[in-house]
Design a protein around this motif. Structure first.
Motif, short mmCIF file in Angstrom:
data_model
loop_
_atom_site.label_atom_id
_atom_site.label_comp_id
_atom_site.label_asym_id
_atom_site.label_seq_id
_atom_site.Cartn_x
_atom_site.Cartn_y
_atom_site.Cartn_z
N SER A 61 0.71 -0.97 -0.06
CA SER A 61 0.05 0.11 0.11
C SER A 61 0.96 1.40 0.13
O SER A 61 0.43 2.04 -0.55
CB SER A 61 -0.87 -0.13 1.19
OG SER A 61 -0.46 -0.08 2.41
N SER A 62 2.03 1.17 0.66
CA SER A 62 2.86 2.23 0.62
C SER A 62 3.44 2.47 -0.51
O SER A 62 4.14 3.66 -0.61
CB SER A 62 3.80 2.28 2.00
OG SER A 62 4.76 1.18 1.48
N GLN A 63 3.61 1.61 -1.53
CA GLN A 63 4.22 1.92 -2.63
C GLN A 63 3.24 2.52 -3.75
O GLN A 63 3.69 2.62 -4.89
CB GLN A 63 4.69 0.55 -3.24
CG GLN A 63 5.64 -0.26 -2.21
CD GLN A 63 6.94 0.69 -2.25
OE1 GLN A 63 7.46 1.60 -3.31
NE2 GLN A 63 7.98 0.68 -1.22
N ARG A 64 2.17 2.35 -3.22
CA ARG A 64 1.07 2.86 -4.26
C ARG A 64 0.89 2.34 -5.62
O ARG A 64 0.71 2.93 -6.71
CB ARG A 64 1.13 4.68 -4.32
CG ARG A 64 1.18 5.50 -2.99
CD ARG A 64 1.42 6.76 -3.39
NE ARG A 64 0.60 7.61 -4.38
CZ ARG A 64 0.57 8.32 -4.91
NH1 ARG A 64 1.86 8.91 -5.32
NH2 ARG A 64 -0.15 8.96 -5.61
N VAL A 65 1.00 0.98 -5.56
CA VAL A 65 0.78 0.27 -6.71
C VAL A 65 -0.73 -0.38 -6.77
O VAL A 65 -1.06 -0.88 -5.63
CB VAL A 65 1.70 -0.97 -6.82
CG1 VAL A 65 1.37 -1.74 -7.98
CG2 VAL A 65 3.02 -0.36 -6.82
N GLN A 66 -1.57 -0.10 -7.74
CA GLN A 66 -3.16 -0.63 -7.53
C GLN A 66 -3.16 -1.65 -8.55
O GLN A 66 -2.77 -1.54 -9.67
CB GLN A 66 -3.75 0.55 -7.86
CG GLN A 66 -5.36 0.23 -7.98
CD GLN A 66 -6.31 1.40 -8.01
OE1 GLN A 66 -5.74 2.55 -8.25
NE2 GLN A 66 -7.39 0.90 -8.13
N ILE A 67 -3.63 -2.82 -8.28
CA ILE A 67 -4.01 -3.88 -9.04
C ILE A 67 -5.53 -3.87 -9.07
O ILE A 67 -6.29 -3.93 -8.32
CB ILE A 67 -3.44 -5.24 -8.63
CG1 ILE A 67 -2.12 -5.21 -8.13
CG2 ILE A 67 -3.87 -6.28 -9.23
CD1 ILE A 67 -1.55 -6.35 -7.28
N ILE B 188 -3.32 -4.77 -14.70
CA ILE B 188 -2.43 -3.91 -13.71
C ILE B 188 -2.38 -2.40 -13.90
O ILE B 188 -2.31 -2.28 -15.08
CB ILE B 188 -1.04 -4.40 -13.96
CG1 ILE B 188 -0.97 -6.33 -13.67
CG2 ILE B 188 -0.06 -3.96 -12.92
CD1 ILE B 188 0.27 -6.78 -14.19
N VAL B 189 -2.58 -1.77 -13.29
CA VAL B 189 -2.17 -0.14 -13.19
C VAL B 189 -1.31 0.33 -12.24
O VAL B 189 -1.59 0.15 -11.19
CB VAL B 189 -3.59 0.53 -12.97
CG1 VAL B 189 -3.48 1.97 -13.34
CG2 VAL B 189 -4.58 0.02 -14.19
N VAL B 190 -0.32 1.09 -13.05
CA VAL B 190 0.74 1.52 -12.13
C VAL B 190 0.53 2.79 -11.67
O VAL B 190 0.24 3.72 -12.76
CB VAL B 190 2.24 1.40 -12.93
CG1 VAL B 190 3.19 2.03 -11.89
CG2 VAL B 190 2.47 0.11 -12.80
N ILE B 191 0.27 3.46 -10.48
CA ILE B 191 -0.12 4.77 -10.02
C ILE B 191 1.35 5.62 -9.81
O ILE B 191 1.52 6.76 -10.21
CB ILE B 191 -0.82 4.73 -8.99
CG1 ILE B 191 -2.16 4.23 -9.11
CG2 ILE B 191 -1.17 6.39 -8.41
CD1 ILE B 191 -3.18 4.03 -8.13
N ASP B 192 2.12 4.83 -9.32
CA ASP B 192 3.59 5.54 -8.88
C ASP B 192 4.68 5.04 -9.70
O ASP B 192 4.92 3.86 -9.29
CB ASP B 192 3.75 5.44 -7.33
CG ASP B 192 4.98 6.25 -6.99
OD1 ASP B 192 5.64 6.77 -7.62
OD2 ASP B 192 5.16 6.19 -5.60
N VAL B 193 5.18 5.87 -10.61
CA VAL B 193 6.33 5.24 -11.38
C VAL B 193 7.49 5.24 -10.77
O VAL B 193 8.30 4.33 -11.15
CB VAL B 193 6.31 5.93 -12.79
CG1 VAL B 193 5.15 6.16 -13.53
CG2 VAL B 193 6.75 7.67 -12.24
N ASN B 194 7.72 5.66 -9.53
CA ASN B 194 8.85 5.56 -8.62
C ASN B 194 8.56 4.47 -7.70
O ASN B 194 9.47 4.26 -6.72
CB ASN B 194 9.13 6.76 -7.91
CG ASN B 194 9.40 7.95 -8.82
OD1 ASN B 194 10.28 7.70 -9.72
ND2 ASN B 194 8.66 9.24 -8.70
N ALA B 195 7.60 3.51 -7.78
CA ALA B 195 7.49 2.45 -6.92
C ALA B 195 8.66 1.63 -6.92
O ALA B 195 8.94 1.23 -7.86
CB ALA B 195 6.20 1.74 -7.21
#
Length: 338
Positions: free
Chosen positions: A23-29, A49-56
């Motif tokens: 959750s802290s990496q802000r990656v949403q499935i 898969i949808v990546v919200i934070d490209v810096n995860a």
């Protein structure tokens, strides 16, 4: 404890870590199945898969019904270090070329049939391809930084193409079709080798593994303990479920603290009195019938746990009392504390 159990503890820790931090990496499935989780029906659609934070730095896609690794979303990730894809429906390793920062990759429990598509992952340190359908070891030429490699429960029949992995510390090849221990030269840093549940009939060709601390060859076809004399740093030896009749060949292994010889054909405890560091000795389910055999253990002053159940002596109504009288410093007999 067998080789597979030892290796599985690694997977559990990684999964717990990834679940707690995802959750802290802000990656949403985003999944299209009606319950939002892993579906039970084959006709349910795969997860999207949808990546919200490209810096995860970590992406957890375990149990997501992923059927293929697609590049579109993964190419957005600039700093990804850990990618977890355990228990999906993936058949091919592909489209990972943009993930050059990746250090950990888990593809445990998929339908993969070949090790491929890893050439660009030059920083990879941890690779888990257990529980797939892989028939041979290959495609690891560029992974020179690899420290842990898990290939258990595949269809591998030969140890090969890993000599260049000079930084490898752990190699798990349990539950395959391996008949011969071979091609381990060059693995100078290897500390843990797991070969349980194969078809190996001889302990051989491991003398170059000078730093080995854990050796597990459980559930094979071994009849003799041998060729361990150069493994001076060996601390744990697991040889349960073989055909061993004599405890021997441990003269130089003075650092051994754990020996597992359960489910063999041993009639006498012997040749371990010199092992002053021994704390765990499992020799249950053998053929030990004479109480005088326990006299061998009176020199092992650090011995804390002994397993003797399943031997003829265990039928003695004074079984536990006699063990305690012989080695009074023992703290655990079989699964019960004294």
């Amino acid at each position: 404890m067998n080789g597979n159990e030892l290796s599985d503890s690694k997977g559990d820790n990684a999964e717990e870590k990834s679940n707690s931090e995802v959750s802290s990496q802000r990656v949403q499935i985003l999944q299209n199945s009606r319950n939002g989780g892993v579906g039970d029906q084959e006709d349910e659609p795969p997860g999207e898969i949808v990546v919200i934070d490209v810096n995860a730095t970590e992406l957890d896609l375990n149990y997501s019904r992923i059927r293929e690794i697609t590049a579109a979303e993964l190419e957005k990730l600039n700093s990804l270090e850990c990618l977890y894809l355990r228990w999906n429906l993936i058949k091919k390793i592909e489209n990972l070329q943009s993930l050059v920062t990746l250090r950990e990759l888990e593809l445990y429990g998929n339908q993969i049939t070949a090790i491929e598509g890893l050439e660009c992952l030059v920083n990879l340190e941890f690779l888990d391809l257990s529980f797939n359908r892989i028939p041979e070891i290959k495609g690891l030429e560029k992974l020179t930084k690899l420290e842990k490699l898990f290939l258990s429960a595949n269809k591998i029949s030969k140890i090969e193409n890993i000599n260049h992995l000079s930084k490898l510390k752990l190699l798990e090849l349990g539950n395959n079709k391996i008949r011969t221990i071979e091609n381990l030269e060059g693995l100078d840093e290897l500390q843990s080798l797991f070969l349980g549940k194969n078809k190996i009939n001889k302990i051989d060709r491991i003398s170059t593994l000078k730093n080995l601390r854990q050796l597990s060859i459980q559930c094979n076809r071994i009849t003799k303990i041998e060729n361990l004399n150069e493994l001076l740093d060996l601390e744990e030896l697991y040889l349960s479920e073989n055909g061993i009749e004599v405890v021997e060949g441990l003269e130089n292994n003075l650092k051994l603290n754990t020996i597992d010889l359960a489910f063999n054909k041993i009639e006498k405890i012997g040749n371990i009195c010199h092992l002053s560091e021994l704390t765990e000795f499992w020799i249950n389910n053998n053929n030990i019938s004479a109480w005088r055999c326990l006299d061998e253990l009176t020199s092992n002053k650090k011995l804390a746990t002994v397993y003797l159940e399943g031997n003829p002596i265990a039928k003695d109504p004074n079984y536990r009392r006699k063990i305690k009288l012989t080695i009074p410093w023992i703290t655990q007999i079989d699964a019960t504390l004294t």
